[in-house]
Design an enzyme around this catalytic site. Structure first.
Site, PDB file in Angstrom:
ATOM      1  N   TYR A 172      59.359 135.595  40.872  1.00 57.05           N
ATOM      2  CA  TYR A 172      58.129 134.968  40.350  1.00 57.05           C
ATOM      3  C   TYR A 172      57.312 134.354  41.497  1.00 57.05           C
ATOM      4  CZ  TYR A 172      54.869 131.856  38.158  1.00 57.05           C
ATOM      5  OH  TYR A 172      53.701 131.220  37.821  1.00 57.05           O
ATOM      6  N   ARG A 219      58.054 119.489  42.484  1.00 56.59           N
ATOM      7  CA  ARG A 219      57.236 118.281  42.295  1.00 56.59           C
ATOM      8  C   ARG A 219      56.628 118.201  40.892  1.00 56.59           C
ATOM      9  NH1 ARG A 219      51.874 118.644  45.479  1.00 56.59           N
ATOM     10  NH2 ARG A 219      51.562 120.073  43.751  1.00 56.59           N
ATOM     11  N   ARG A 229      55.465 125.015  30.439  1.00 57.59           N
ATOM     12  CA  ARG A 229      55.749 126.002  31.483  1.00 57.59           C
ATOM     13  C   ARG A 229      57.087 125.637  32.113  1.00 57.59           C
ATOM     14  NH1 ARG A 229      51.218 128.619  33.742  1.00 57.59           N
ATOM     15  NH2 ARG A 229      49.310 128.093  32.659  1.00 57.59           N
ATOM     16  N   PHE A 289      46.171 126.350  60.630  1.00 56.52           N
ATOM     17  CA  PHE A 289      45.968 126.782  59.238  1.00 56.52           C
ATOM     18  C   PHE A 289      47.314 127.059  58.559  1.00 56.52           C
ATOM     19  CE2 PHE A 289      45.518 130.638  56.528  1.00 56.52           C
ATOM     20  CZ  PHE A 289      44.785 130.074  55.481  1.00 56.52           C
TER      21      PHE A 289
HETATM   22  C1  D9A Z   1      47.498 129.427  50.769  1.00 55.64           C
HETATM   23 CL1  D9A Z   1      44.463 131.950  51.272  1.00 55.64          CL
HETATM   24  C2  D9A Z   1      47.428 129.178  49.373  1.00 55.64           C
HETATM   25  N1  D9A Z   1      48.281 128.242  48.753  1.00 55.64           N
HETATM   26  C3  D9A Z   1      48.526 126.997  49.305  1.00 55.64           C
HETATM   27  C4  D9A Z   1      47.808 126.627  50.594  1.00 55.64           C
HETATM   28  O1  D9A Z   1      48.333 127.320  51.712  1.00 55.64           O
HETATM   29  C5  D9A Z   1      48.540 128.720  51.602  1.00 55.64           C
HETATM   30  C6  D9A Z   1      46.480 129.840  48.583  1.00 55.64           C
HETATM   31  C7  D9A Z   1      45.585 130.706  49.155  1.00 55.64           C
HETATM   32  C8  D9A Z   1      45.625 130.913  50.537  1.00 55.64           C
HETATM   33  C9  D9A Z   1      46.572 130.264  51.343  1.00 55.64           C
HETATM   34  C10 D9A Z   1      48.761 129.294  52.998  1.00 55.64           C
HETATM   35  C11 D9A Z   1      48.141 128.749  54.121  1.00 55.64           C
HETATM   36  C12 D9A Z   1      48.379 129.285  55.396  1.00 55.64           C
HETATM   37  C13 D9A Z   1      49.247 130.366  55.573  1.00 55.64           C
HETATM   38  C14 D9A Z   1      49.897 130.919  54.468  1.00 55.64           C
HETATM   39  C15 D9A Z   1      49.642 130.382  53.161  1.00 55.64           C
HETATM   40  O2  D9A Z   1      50.745 132.021  54.559  1.00 55.64           O
HETATM   41  C16 D9A Z   1      50.940 132.628  55.800  1.00 55.64           C
HETATM   42  O3  D9A Z   1      50.201 130.938  52.021  1.00 55.64           O
HETATM   43  C17 D9A Z   1      51.519 131.222  51.903  1.00 55.64           C
HETATM   44  O4  D9A Z   1      49.269 126.189  48.760  1.00 55.64           O
HETATM   45  C18 D9A Z   1      48.803 128.520  47.389  1.00 55.64           C
HETATM   46  C19 D9A Z   1      50.164 129.289  47.334  1.00 55.64           C
HETATM   47  C20 D9A Z   1      51.322 128.405  47.765  1.00 55.64           C
HETATM   48  C21 D9A Z   1      50.392 129.692  45.892  1.00 55.64           C
HETATM   49  C22 D9A Z   1      50.137 130.518  48.215  1.00 55.64           C
HETATM   50  C23 D9A Z   1      47.808 125.118  50.853  1.00 55.64           C
HETATM   51  C24 D9A Z   1      47.072 124.350  49.761  1.00 55.64           C
HETATM   52  N2  D9A Z   1      47.366 123.061  49.621  1.00 55.64           N
HETATM   53  C25 D9A Z   1      46.858 122.217  48.560  1.00 55.64           C
HETATM   54  C26 D9A Z   1      47.810 121.112  48.398  1.00 55.64           C
HETATM   55  C27 D9A Z   1      48.528 121.164  47.065  1.00 55.64           C
HETATM   56  O5  D9A Z   1      49.198 120.180  46.788  1.00 55.64           O
HETATM   57  O6  D9A Z   1      48.393 122.157  46.350  1.00 55.64           O
HETATM   58  O7  D9A Z   1      46.292 124.877  49.000  1.00 55.64           O
HETATM   59  C28 D9A Z   1      45.548 121.583  48.860  1.00 55.64           C
HETATM   60  O8  D9A Z   1      45.276 121.220  50.021  1.00 55.64           O
HETATM   61  O9  D9A Z   1      44.765 121.420  47.905  1.00 55.64           O
END
Ligand code: D9A
Length: 416
Positions: A172, A219, A229, A289
């Site tokens: 998933y 979390r 969910r 990043f």
């Molecule tokens: C990411 Cl293009 C995400 N996701 C994240 C954010 O980081 C990854 C969604 C779309 C993209 C990228 C990310 C960043 C850098 C390298 C990566 C990567 O891989 C090589 O993805 C793996 O969370 C969502 C997924 C985990 C589903 C992939 C970071 C982010 N942080 C949030 C904090 C939070 O609590 O959600 O979005 C934010 O700052 O709002």
């Protein structure tokens, strides 16, 4: 801002980071010469404030492509997420979203009024316009990942998300997060900033997504339970309670905390891959990043570990000051390794020796230390520098504490 400073009062390095962040020039980027770009970055800033800043710091070659990748995925997610849309209407959108992004002028107004990113889909024609302006190589990568993720989501929307085994859990998370890691790695390689090896190591790219997603799933237990969910695998929670909702019963507190450590160990298993992945990333803006979300994840796991609050409160989050401090300190691989060592030590120190996962957690924390010391010897000096800042507010030194309080109050007044 004032409350963020207050919450970080005992962490002077966070107060400093918050003030620097607040005083940094706000209009760093000017998109006023291009209406489409202005709207795109407006949407990006609406969906995710701190992450938007990190995307905007990417080198120009990748910035728009990754911004659009993020917005396309966010659009797909907003359709998947909306329980007010009937399944027979939702499924075709999920399965064809990779084609929709090529259809000039398309937008979507069927989201319920409470869907938080509703406006992004109402104005999705802007995202499509931006997407079609990208280099074909980036378009292909985005469309391919969107296709695979949309089909994965359609599968789970039909069958219901039923996470039984640990393998189900990994599968998933692969669809909703691992694929994002794979796509980004392909973009890094396509840009020429990173070696072909980055795209080839799909196992490591997948782990980058899994570590973030598993931390969020751990979390958000209570919020997800409330919304019906269930992402925690039965293979884990079934060892502690008969029904997943029993984890919130006060009489099961000890079992619930053991289950939480189990989820923490399961997520931490990806850290060795995360460190290896980060060691491949050479471009400075790509590195930040990638590294910032990962250090935020280990800081979050440290907050969650042995913390019964996750079963009683929906918003267990690291302090804003901690986030800003992590963003400031994640500029090179030695500092990032030092941050991992710092949190691994804190996690290990908090562990309960009577917990069934005490040894497993100790082993993983020891391994993090070992990998960092051997691969990034410079992280030891960095760790000492970071610890000096982290400990200053909690050292018990009355003079230090008084200086910190006085300084923070003064700063608060300057800012207010
Ligand atoms: C990411 Cl293009 C995400 N996701 C994240 C954010 O980081 C990854 C969604 C779309 C993209 C990228 C990310 C960043 C850098 C390298 C990566 C990567 O891989 C090589 O993805 C793996 O969370 C969502 C997924 C985990 C589903 C992939 C970071 C982010 N942080 C949030 C904090 C939070 O609590 O959600 O979005 C934010 O700052 O709002």
């Amino acid at each position: 801002m004032a409350s963020a400073i207050l919450a970080s009062l005992l962490h002077p390095s966070e107060v400093l980071a918050l003030v620097q962040y607040k005083l940094a020039p706000k209009t760093k980027y000017d998109y006023s010469n291009n209406k489409t770009r202005e709207r795109l970055y407006h949407h990006l800033n609406m969906t995710s404030r701190s992450f938007a800043a990190v995307i905007q710091d990417l080198d120009d070659e990748l910035k728009d492509a990754i911004c659009l990748f993020y917005l396309v995925l966010r659009g797909l997610d907003t359709i998947e997420d909306d329980m007010t849309i009937d399944l027979e209407i939702k499924l075709p959108y999920l399965k064809t979203f990779h084609e929709i992004i090529y259809q000039k002028g398309w937008n979507f107004t069927e989201n319920g009024p409470n869907e938080k990113d509703r406006q992004l889909l109402v104005e999705f024609d802007t995202v499509i316009e931006g997407f079609l302006e990208l280099k074909p190589a980036y378009q292909t990568i985005i469309a391919d990942i969107t296709k695979r993720m949309g089909n994965g989501m359609a599968h789970y929307a039909t069958a219901g998300i039923n996470v039984v085994t640990n393998a189900d859990y990994d599968e998933y998370c692969h669809y909703v997060a691992g694929l994002v890691g794979l796509g980004l790695s392909e973009m890094f390689t396509a840009s020429g900033f990173e070696s072909p090896m980055v795209a080839e190591r799909k196992d490591l790219s997948n782990s980058m997504g899994l570590f973030l997603q598993k931390t969020n799933i751990t979390r958000d237990f209570l919020e997800d339970l409330r919304d019906n969910r269930r992402f925690w695998p039965e293979e884990i929670w079934g060892k502690y309670v008969d029904e997943i909702k029993d984890l919130t019963e006060p009489e099961n507190k000890e079992k619930a905390l053991q289950c939480l450590s189990h989820m923490v160990v399961n997520a931490m298993a990806h850290i060795r891959d995360v460190l290896e992945y980060l060691s491949m990333i050479k471009n400075k803006s790509c590195f930040k990043f990638c590294a910032i979300p990962q250090v935020m994840a280990i800081a979050t796991l440290n907050l969650l570990h042995t913390n019964y609050m996750i079963y009683t409160h929906e918003n267990v989050k690291i302090r804003k000051g901690e986030t800003v401090w992590l963003m400031k300190e994640s500029s090179n691989v030695d500092s990032v390794a030092a941050i991992f060592r710092l949190y691994a030590r804190q996690i290990n120190n908090k562990s309960n020796p009577l917990d069934p996962h005490f040894v497993d957690i100790g082993v993983i924390c020891g391994e993090i230390e070992q990998i960092c010391v051997s691969k990034y010897p410079g992280s030891t000096a960095e760790l000492h520098r970071l610890q000096a800042g982290v400990m200053a507010g909690t050292s018990g030194n009355v003079l230090t504490a008084a200086a910190v309080v006085a300084g923070a109050i003064a700063l608060k007044n300057v800012i207010a």
